[in-house]
Design an enzyme around this catalytic site. Structure first.
Site, PDB file in Angstrom:
ATOM      1  N   HIS A 159      77.295  -6.472  92.210  1.00 39.81           N
ATOM      2  CA  HIS A 159      77.693  -6.310  93.612  1.00 39.81           C
ATOM      3  C   HIS A 159      77.019  -7.382  94.472  1.00 39.81           C
ATOM      4  O   HIS A 159      76.083  -8.042  94.028  1.00 39.81           O
ATOM      5  CB  HIS A 159      77.284  -4.927  94.141  1.00 39.81           C
ATOM      6  CG  HIS A 159      78.217  -3.830  93.710  1.00 39.81           C
ATOM      7  ND1 HIS A 159      78.088  -3.198  92.489  1.00 39.81           N
ATOM      8  CD2 HIS A 159      79.300  -3.263  94.310  1.00 39.81           C
ATOM      9  CE1 HIS A 159      79.036  -2.290  92.363  1.00 39.81           C
ATOM     10  NE2 HIS A 159      79.797  -2.308  93.459  1.00 39.81           N
ATOM     11  N   LYS A 163      73.753  -4.892  98.855  1.00 44.80           N
ATOM     12  CA  LYS A 163      73.855  -3.505  98.387  1.00 44.80           C
ATOM     13  C   LYS A 163      72.457  -2.918  98.194  1.00 44.80           C
ATOM     14  O   LYS A 163      71.580  -3.576  97.637  1.00 44.80           O
ATOM     15  CB  LYS A 163      74.644  -3.442  97.076  1.00 44.80           C
ATOM     16  CG  LYS A 163      74.898  -2.015  96.597  1.00 44.80           C
ATOM     17  CD  LYS A 163      75.988  -1.940  95.554  1.00 44.80           C
ATOM     18  CE  LYS A 163      76.189  -0.524  95.032  1.00 44.80           C
ATOM     19  NZ  LYS A 163      76.644   0.416  96.058  1.00 44.80           N
TER      20      LYS A 163
HETATM   21  P1  NAD Z   1      77.293  -1.416 105.478  1.00 42.46           P
HETATM   22  O1  NAD Z   1      75.802  -1.447 105.543  1.00 42.46           O
HETATM   23  O2  NAD Z   1      78.058  -2.663 105.761  1.00 42.46           O
HETATM   24  O3  NAD Z   1      77.852  -0.267 106.459  1.00 42.46           O
HETATM   25  C1  NAD Z   1      77.247   0.975 106.630  1.00 42.46           C
HETATM   26  C2  NAD Z   1      77.331   1.291 108.114  1.00 42.46           C
HETATM   27  O4  NAD Z   1      76.852   2.622 108.324  1.00 42.46           O
HETATM   28  C3  NAD Z   1      76.445   0.347 108.961  1.00 42.46           C
HETATM   29  O5  NAD Z   1      77.231  -0.226 109.992  1.00 42.46           O
HETATM   30  C4  NAD Z   1      75.367   1.268 109.507  1.00 42.46           C
HETATM   31  O6  NAD Z   1      74.912   0.891 110.783  1.00 42.46           O
HETATM   32  C5  NAD Z   1      76.120   2.599 109.543  1.00 42.46           C
HETATM   33  N1  NAD Z   1      75.223   3.731 109.627  1.00 42.46           N
HETATM   34  C6  NAD Z   1      73.975   3.862 109.094  1.00 42.46           C
HETATM   35  N2  NAD Z   1      73.439   5.044 109.472  1.00 42.46           N
HETATM   36  C7  NAD Z   1      74.343   5.650 110.248  1.00 42.46           C
HETATM   37  C8  NAD Z   1      74.359   6.893 110.957  1.00 42.46           C
HETATM   38  N3  NAD Z   1      73.322   7.739 110.923  1.00 42.46           N
HETATM   39  N4  NAD Z   1      75.477   7.213 111.656  1.00 42.46           N
HETATM   40  C9  NAD Z   1      76.542   6.371 111.695  1.00 42.46           C
HETATM   41  N5  NAD Z   1      76.578   5.174 111.064  1.00 42.46           N
HETATM   42  C10 NAD Z   1      75.487   4.833 110.345  1.00 42.46           C
HETATM   43  O7  NAD Z   1      77.635  -0.862 104.028  1.00 42.46           O
HETATM   44  P2  NAD Z   1      79.058  -0.841 103.291  1.00 42.46           P
HETATM   45  O8  NAD Z   1      79.154  -1.983 102.345  1.00 42.46           O
HETATM   46  O9  NAD Z   1      80.142  -0.624 104.306  1.00 42.46           O
HETATM   47  O10 NAD Z   1      78.892   0.459 102.391  1.00 42.46           O
HETATM   48  C11 NAD Z   1      78.640   1.725 102.973  1.00 42.46           C
HETATM   49  C12 NAD Z   1      78.501   2.744 101.858  1.00 42.46           C
HETATM   50  O11 NAD Z   1      79.754   2.875 101.172  1.00 42.46           O
HETATM   51  C13 NAD Z   1      77.479   2.370 100.783  1.00 42.46           C
HETATM   52  O12 NAD Z   1      76.850   3.556 100.319  1.00 42.46           O
HETATM   53  C14 NAD Z   1      78.336   1.765  99.680  1.00 42.46           C
HETATM   54  O13 NAD Z   1      77.740   1.823  98.416  1.00 42.46           O
HETATM   55  C15 NAD Z   1      79.540   2.673  99.781  1.00 42.46           C
HETATM   56  N6  NAD Z   1      80.789   2.144  99.199  1.00 42.46           N
HETATM   57  C16 NAD Z   1      81.553   3.050  98.548  1.00 42.46           C
HETATM   58  C17 NAD Z   1      82.777   2.678  98.043  1.00 42.46           C
HETATM   59  C18 NAD Z   1      83.640   3.724  97.395  1.00 42.46           C
HETATM   60  O14 NAD Z   1      84.781   3.433  96.991  1.00 42.46           O
HETATM   61  N7  NAD Z   1      83.141   4.972  97.294  1.00 42.46           N
HETATM   62  C19 NAD Z   1      83.226   1.359  98.183  1.00 42.46           C
HETATM   63  C20 NAD Z   1      82.427   0.446  98.863  1.00 42.46           C
HETATM   64  C21 NAD Z   1      81.196   0.861  99.391  1.00 42.46           C
END
Ligand code: NAD
Length: 270
Positions: A159, A163
């Site tokens: 990744h 991450k």
């Molecule tokens: P990212 O860091 O770009 O985005 C996460 C967002 O959540 C940030 O903008 C952050 O400010 C916000 N956040 C943090 N705490 C918060 C709160 N208390 N309230 C509201 N917002 C809050 O990360 P990302 O790449 O977008 O990934 C997010 C999550 O999704 C990770 O856990 C990642 O592993 C997961 N993910 C899952 C899949 C899937 O298919 N299940 C795919 C991609 C990413």
């Protein structure tokens, strides 16, 4: 609820939040009515459309969860474990659809999601919302079942360099599929990392290797290695849109379901 129109996005300024916004805007009949971010986010007060590089939508990003969820039917939540647990209390109280893509959740977090589902939320949670990965999980389970523990199983994932959790939620799904296919305990058989004088590989274990670099969206390979042959099953994500599209599909699927905890395999009918 017989229909689904109003959607809120949590983590709206994040990588997945922006992809989710685009997927919702592109889906006929769906409307974004709220956008949530952490209280320290520089995106607070900004228009969620502008943040995602679209036209302004007239929705300001807020940390006020109650205001954002007011009147909404579904929450798409790819944030952090603590945030997803807090949001699950809110969706349970409102009987909402709650699609959770957040990875790195602990056993306590998972118990909180189950409790929220019991209390009223319609939770669809998946470590990966892509059709291809969920099919890969099924293929892996079948292969492990047929080949048994005599074939060494190794999972390699890569990744992007931002991450924060490892191994990825998808790698863990694949490991659990191997354990299930072999009818063995996932917890007792995993080797999450190797270093130093490890001794020979223990038969029946499930090994993990984690790579991080650049802007790789997500790549997973399962190696099943027999005495004289090897099977490699690989999935490569090319655009975050695929996870966002899967999450929207999950939300639409859950609109007529009773409260409960569902997985992507339920949505896809596997
Ligand atoms: P990212 O860091 O770009 O985005 C996460 C967002 O959540 C940030 O903008 C952050 O400010 C916000 N956040 C943090 N705490 C918060 C709160 N208390 N309230 C509201 N917002 C809050 O990360 P990302 O790449 O977008 O990934 C997010 C999550 O999704 C990770 O856990 C990642 O592993 C997961 N993910 C899952 C899949 C899937 O298919 N299940 C795919 C991609 C990413």
């Amino acid at each position: 609820m017989s229909d689904l129109r109003t959607v809120v996005i949590a983590g709206a300024a994040g990588r997945m939040g922006q992809a989710l916004l685009k997927a919702v805007v592109a889906t006929e009949g769906l409307c974004v009515v709220g956008a949530i971010e952490r209280s320290s986010s520089p995106a607070l007060g900004k228009d969620v459309g502008t943040i995602a590089g679209l036209e302004p939508l007239g929705i300001a990003i807020t940390a006020d969860i109650g205001a954002a969820l007011e009147g909404a039917e579904a929450l798409l939540d790819f944030t952090t474990p603590a945030s997803s647990v807090a949001l699950a209390h809110e969706t349970a109280a409102r009987g909402m659809v709650h699609v959770i893509g957040t990875t790195g959740c602990s056993a306590e977090d998972e118990a909180a999601f189950l409790a929220a589902a019991e209390a009223g939320a319609r939770i669809v949670k998946a470590g990966n919302f892509s059709l291809g990965v969920n099919l890969l999980v099924e293929l892996t389970k079948k292969a492990a079942e047929v080949l048994g523990p005599d074939w060494d199983a190794e999972i390699v994932e890569m990744h992007h360099n931002r991450k924060v959790d490892a191994p990825s939620g998808t790698a863990l799904m694949l490991g659990k599929a191997i354990a299930e296919g072999r009818q063995t305990s996932f917890k007792d058989k995993t080797v999450m990392a190797r270093e130093g004088h490890t001794g020979p590989r223990q038969k029946g274990t499930i090994g993990f290797a984690t790579l991080r670099g650049g802007n790789v969206i997500g790549e997973h390979s399962v190696y099943l290695v027999g005495p004289n042959e090897r099977i490699e099953l690989t999935h490569k994500a090319q655009d975050r849109a695929l996870f966002a599209d899967g999450a929207v599909r999950a939300a639409l699927w859950a609109r007529n379901k009773p409260k409960g905890y569902y997985q992507m395999a339920d949505v896809l009918g596997f």
